[in-house]
Scaffold this motif. Structure first.
Motif, PDB file in Angstrom:
ATOM      1  N   ARG A 198      47.673  44.629  25.464  1.00  0.00           N
ATOM      2  CA  ARG A 198      48.501  44.046  24.616  1.00  0.00           C
ATOM      3  C   ARG A 198      47.948  44.094  23.060  1.00  0.00           C
ATOM      4  O   ARG A 198      47.013  43.915  22.952  1.00  0.00           O
ATOM      5  CB  ARG A 198      48.565  42.315  24.834  1.00  0.00           C
ATOM      6  N   ASP A 199      48.995  44.716  22.349  1.00  0.00           N
ATOM      7  CA  ASP A 199      48.535  44.667  20.958  1.00  0.00           C
ATOM      8  C   ASP A 199      49.244  43.591  20.321  1.00  0.00           C
ATOM      9  O   ASP A 199      50.393  43.415  20.263  1.00  0.00           O
ATOM     10  CB  ASP A 199      49.141  46.005  20.139  1.00  0.00           C
ATOM     11  N   VAL A 200      48.275  42.350  19.785  1.00  0.00           N
ATOM     12  CA  VAL A 200      48.943  41.408  19.231  1.00  0.00           C
ATOM     13  C   VAL A 200      48.908  41.490  17.791  1.00  0.00           C
ATOM     14  O   VAL A 200      48.580  40.538  17.014  1.00  0.00           O
ATOM     15  CB  VAL A 200      47.785  39.958  19.818  1.00  0.00           C
ATOM     16  N   GLY A 201      49.485  42.411  17.191  1.00  0.00           N
ATOM     17  CA  GLY A 201      49.457  42.771  15.853  1.00  0.00           C
ATOM     18  C   GLY A 201      50.614  41.705  15.091  1.00  0.00           C
ATOM     19  O   GLY A 201      50.510  41.689  13.763  1.00  0.00           O
ATOM     20  N   THR A 202      51.354  41.349  15.874  1.00  0.00           N
ATOM     21  CA  THR A 202      52.470  40.468  15.328  1.00  0.00           C
ATOM     22  C   THR A 202      52.585  39.046  15.628  1.00  0.00           C
ATOM     23  O   THR A 202      51.847  38.710  16.924  1.00  0.00           O
ATOM     24  CB  THR A 202      53.895  41.002  15.375  1.00  0.00           C
ATOM     25  N   LEU A 203      53.081  38.133  14.942  1.00  0.00           N
ATOM     26  CA  LEU A 203      53.169  36.832  15.341  1.00  0.00           C
ATOM     27  C   LEU A 203      53.890  36.743  16.647  1.00  0.00           C
ATOM     28  O   LEU A 203      53.355  35.848  18.007  1.00  0.00           O
ATOM     29  CB  LEU A 203      53.750  35.853  14.485  1.00  0.00           C
ATOM     30  N   ASP A 204      55.031  37.337  17.180  1.00  0.00           N
ATOM     31  CA  ASP A 204      55.938  37.341  18.353  1.00  0.00           C
ATOM     32  C   ASP A 204      54.703  38.150  19.487  1.00  0.00           C
ATOM     33  O   ASP A 204      54.994  37.416  20.603  1.00  0.00           O
ATOM     34  CB  ASP A 204      57.233  38.235  18.267  1.00  0.00           C
ATOM     35  N   ALA A 205      54.132  39.052  19.237  1.00  0.00           N
ATOM     36  CA  ALA A 205      53.470  39.662  20.215  1.00  0.00           C
ATOM     37  C   ALA A 205      52.231  38.513  20.713  1.00  0.00           C
ATOM     38  O   ALA A 205      51.904  38.525  21.860  1.00  0.00           O
ATOM     39  CB  ALA A 205      52.999  40.970  19.805  1.00  0.00           C
ATOM     40  N   TYR A 206      51.689  37.984  19.609  1.00  0.00           N
ATOM     41  CA  TYR A 206      50.529  37.008  19.702  1.00  0.00           C
ATOM     42  C   TYR A 206      51.150  35.950  20.808  1.00  0.00           C
ATOM     43  O   TYR A 206      50.513  35.475  21.732  1.00  0.00           O
ATOM     44  CB  TYR A 206      50.235  36.469  18.473  1.00  0.00           C
ATOM     45  N   TYR A 207      52.246  35.576  20.428  1.00  0.00           N
ATOM     46  CA  TYR A 207      52.804  34.341  21.095  1.00  0.00           C
ATOM     47  C   TYR A 207      53.125  34.900  22.647  1.00  0.00           C
ATOM     48  O   TYR A 207      52.854  34.197  23.733  1.00  0.00           O
ATOM     49  CB  TYR A 207      53.976  34.074  20.517  1.00  0.00           C
ATOM     50  N   GLU A 208      53.752  36.152  22.642  1.00  0.00           N
ATOM     51  CA  GLU A 208      54.006  36.369  24.001  1.00  0.00           C
ATOM     52  C   GLU A 208      52.921  36.782  24.967  1.00  0.00           C
ATOM     53  O   GLU A 208      53.047  36.553  26.173  1.00  0.00           O
ATOM     54  CB  GLU A 208      54.964  37.840  24.184  1.00  0.00           C
ATOM     55  N   ALA A 209      51.906  37.327  24.304  1.00  0.00           N
ATOM     56  CA  ALA A 209      50.464  37.517  25.084  1.00  0.00           C
ATOM     57  C   ALA A 209      50.005  36.094  25.682  1.00  0.00           C
ATOM     58  O   ALA A 209      49.334  35.945  26.760  1.00  0.00           O
ATOM     59  CB  ALA A 209      49.458  37.965  24.134  1.00  0.00           C
ATOM     60  N   HIS A 210      50.259  34.793  24.962  1.00  0.00           N
ATOM     61  CA  HIS A 210      49.835  33.800  25.649  1.00  0.00           C
ATOM     62  C   HIS A 210      50.704  33.276  26.790  1.00  0.00           C
ATOM     63  O   HIS A 210      50.029  32.833  27.665  1.00  0.00           O
ATOM     64  CB  HIS A 210      49.917  32.537  24.492  1.00  0.00           C
ATOM     65  N   THR A 211      52.112  33.682  26.845  1.00  0.00           N
ATOM     66  CA  THR A 211      52.797  33.334  27.697  1.00  0.00           C
ATOM     67  C   THR A 211      52.306  34.014  28.909  1.00  0.00           C
ATOM     68  O   THR A 211      52.690  33.729  30.371  1.00  0.00           O
ATOM     69  CB  THR A 211      54.116  33.514  27.727  1.00  0.00           C
ATOM     70  N   ASP A 212      51.762  35.104  28.944  1.00  0.00           N
ATOM     71  CA  ASP A 212      51.210  35.957  29.820  1.00  0.00           C
ATOM     72  C   ASP A 212      49.996  35.154  30.698  1.00  0.00           C
ATOM     73  O   ASP A 212      49.685  35.744  31.876  1.00  0.00           O
ATOM     74  CB  ASP A 212      50.705  37.374  29.537  1.00  0.00           C
ATOM     75  N   LEU A 213      49.526  34.063  30.109  1.00  0.00           N
ATOM     76  CA  LEU A 213      48.479  33.533  30.960  1.00  0.00           C
ATOM     77  C   LEU A 213      48.826  32.413  31.648  1.00  0.00           C
ATOM     78  O   LEU A 213      47.729  32.297  32.465  1.00  0.00           O
ATOM     79  CB  LEU A 213      47.649  32.972  29.616  1.00  0.00           C
ATOM     80  N   ILE A 214      49.939  31.745  31.401  1.00  0.00           N
ATOM     81  CA  ILE A 214      50.076  30.300  32.220  1.00  0.00           C
ATOM     82  C   ILE A 214      50.785  30.322  33.433  1.00  0.00           C
ATOM     83  O   ILE A 214      51.067  29.540  33.807  1.00  0.00           O
ATOM     84  CB  ILE A 214      50.771  29.486  30.853  1.00  0.00           C
ATOM     85  N   SER A 215      51.258  31.429  33.907  1.00  0.00           N
ATOM     86  CA  SER A 215      51.924  31.277  35.123  1.00  0.00           C
ATOM     87  C   SER A 215      50.946  31.414  36.365  1.00  0.00           C
ATOM     88  O   SER A 215      49.791  31.341  36.335  1.00  0.00           O
ATOM     89  CB  SER A 215      53.070  32.536  35.381  1.00  0.00           C
ATOM     90  N   ILE A 216      51.655  30.979  37.476  1.00  0.00           N
ATOM     91  CA  ILE A 216      50.740  30.869  38.720  1.00  0.00           C
ATOM     92  C   ILE A 216      49.921  31.942  39.172  1.00  0.00           C
ATOM     93  O   ILE A 216      48.937  32.014  39.297  1.00  0.00           O
ATOM     94  CB  ILE A 216      51.726  30.355  40.013  1.00  0.00           C
ATOM     95  N   HIS A 217      50.653  33.079  38.885  1.00  0.00           N
ATOM     96  CA  HIS A 217      50.109  34.675  39.013  1.00  0.00           C
ATOM     97  C   HIS A 217      50.139  35.205  37.759  1.00  0.00           C
ATOM     98  O   HIS A 217      51.248  35.896  37.320  1.00  0.00           O
ATOM     99  CB  HIS A 217      50.954  35.426  40.222  1.00  0.00           C
TER     100      HIS A 217
END
Length: 405
Positions: free
Chosen positions: A262-281
């Motif tokens: 993930r390139d977290v260069g924007t606020l939206d990319a930063y936010y989406e990268a966090h959503t990638d962390l919290i699911s069961i898998h």
């Protein structure tokens, strides 16, 4: 690498990160908190250290105090074995000027290379979220006899206008040219609907890099950038090959998180990268103990849930006290959620306090922010745009210590 070639790691960490404002208003982009307890720079450093690259220089420049402090207090290697991770600020060693670009940053810091005499130099960026075994890339570089190797990740061709694109030759390995954000690039020889995006990770044979930096420094027309100047120069000389990131495998990876970057260069990319962390898998799995991501751990008590406080589909760091309701969120150490407060789909950095009955939705709150009782953030789009920074996708972001009205 023990018993192998001598390798020096250089991490480019001088980025200002304007597109990630207001999180970068008071710190360099690599120092931005991520995933509850980490900083962005921890990912590249963990990847290099896990790959037995134990001598690493981190080149810093923009608002670097927070980053320098994190590195010096966290990344302490064995002096006995000669290993180190050291921040290297801009020093004006070649005259009264700061770094002109990433290539100039290395050129002004060549004393580090001359001190170590490495066979190879690994140059990685500091602000991406991923796992990668750099040994495998280095091995291809050595076996291929290239002067430089650039890591490429396969992306859909329609996304090319957002990236620097690597165009490989017919053999799929040698690089023919670099295209900066092209509208209609050619597809890959084995997959016409995909292209290689540059990850900003490079391996160089030392002499090749030193010669290229010397030539670049003498070119007044150059932008003195690794991807924009050095790689095109070496590509024209036929000295560059591409490393397919999809071929990289780290211990403990799953089919779901293999090849994640993930390139977290924007606020939206930063936010989406966090959503990638919290699911069961999770799409990106922080719980892989075979290839850990290292960071500084504060001496705090475990998170506590009281007065009916709950947290679902969330990550909650030590020191948090939850009396309200939290869903689909990431909470850093010391966050307090008071009774009746609701936090949904949000990222809260260290010591944020959400007052009684307050509501926070789809927001990123930096350190030490206090949301007063009954206040709202992310509930009224019109009002939020008047008061706070709001991203293109509607994520509300407040900078460090910013007052909530």
């Amino acid at each position: 690498m023990r018993g192998g070639p001598s390798v020096l790691g250089i991490v480019l960490a001088g980025g200002e990160g304007k597109r990630l404002m207001p999180l970068t208003a008071d710190r360099a982009k690599p120092a931005v908190p991520f995933g509850g307890t980490y900083r962005l720079v921890d990912f590249v450093l963990s990847n290099l250290v896990n790959a037995d690259i134990m001598r690493i220089c981190v080149l810093t420049q923009y608002k670097s105090h927070s980053l320098n402090r994190h590195i010096t207090t966290t990344w302490r290697m064995s002096n006995l074995l000669g290993n180190y991770v050291t921040p290297v600020p801009a020093q004006q060693r070649l005259g009264p000027r700061w770094f002109l670009g990433s290539a100039d940053a290395i050129y002004q810091s060549l004393n580090l290379v001359h001190d170590e005499h490495p066979d190879y130099i690994v140059v990685f960026g500091a602000d991406h979220v991923y796992r990668m075994d750099a040994r495998q890339m280095l091995q291809q570089h050595i076996e291929g006899g290239a002067g430089a190797t650039v890591a490429g990740i396969r992306i859909p061709r329609v996304e090319a206008p957002s990236f620097g694109i690597i165009t490989p030759a017919s053999d799929g390995v040698r690089v023919e040219r670099f295209l900066e954000k092209p509208a209609d690039p050619p597809g890959l020889p084995d997959d016409p609907e995909r292209v290689y995006a540059s990850m900003g990770n490079y391996v160089f044979t030392t002499k090749v890099l030193l010669d290229a930096l010397d030539r670049d420094a003498d070119d007044d027309r150059s932008v003195h950038d690794m991807g924009g100047s050095i790689l095109p120069m070496l590509t024209e000389a036929g000295q560059v090959q591409v490393y397919d990131f999809d071929q990289n495998h780290v211990p403990g990876e799953t089919e779901r998180d293999h090849g994640y970057w993930r390139d977290v260069g924007t606020l939206d990319a930063y936010y989406e990268a966090h959503t990638d962390l919290i699911s069961i898998h999770p799409v990106f799995n922080l719980y892989n103990r075979e290839w850990p991501i290292y960071t500084h751990t504060l001496q705090l008590p475990p998170a506590k849930f009281v007065a009916g406080g709950i947290a679902g589909e969330s990550m909650v760091a030590p020191g948090c006290i939850i009396s309200g309701q939290v869903t689909q969120s990431v909470l850093s150490p010391g966050v307090i959620i008071e009774e009746g407060a609701v936090v949904q789909g949000s990222i809260l950095h260290d010591n944020v306090r959400i007052g009684r009955g307050a509501v926070v939705r789809r927001a990123v709150l930096d350190k030490n922010i206090v949301v007063p009782p009954g206040a709202t953030v992310g509930v009224n789009p019109g009002r939020d745009k008047e008061l706070y920074h709001v991203s293109a996708n509607g994520i509300v972001a407040l900078g460090k210590g910013q007052r909530v009205l």
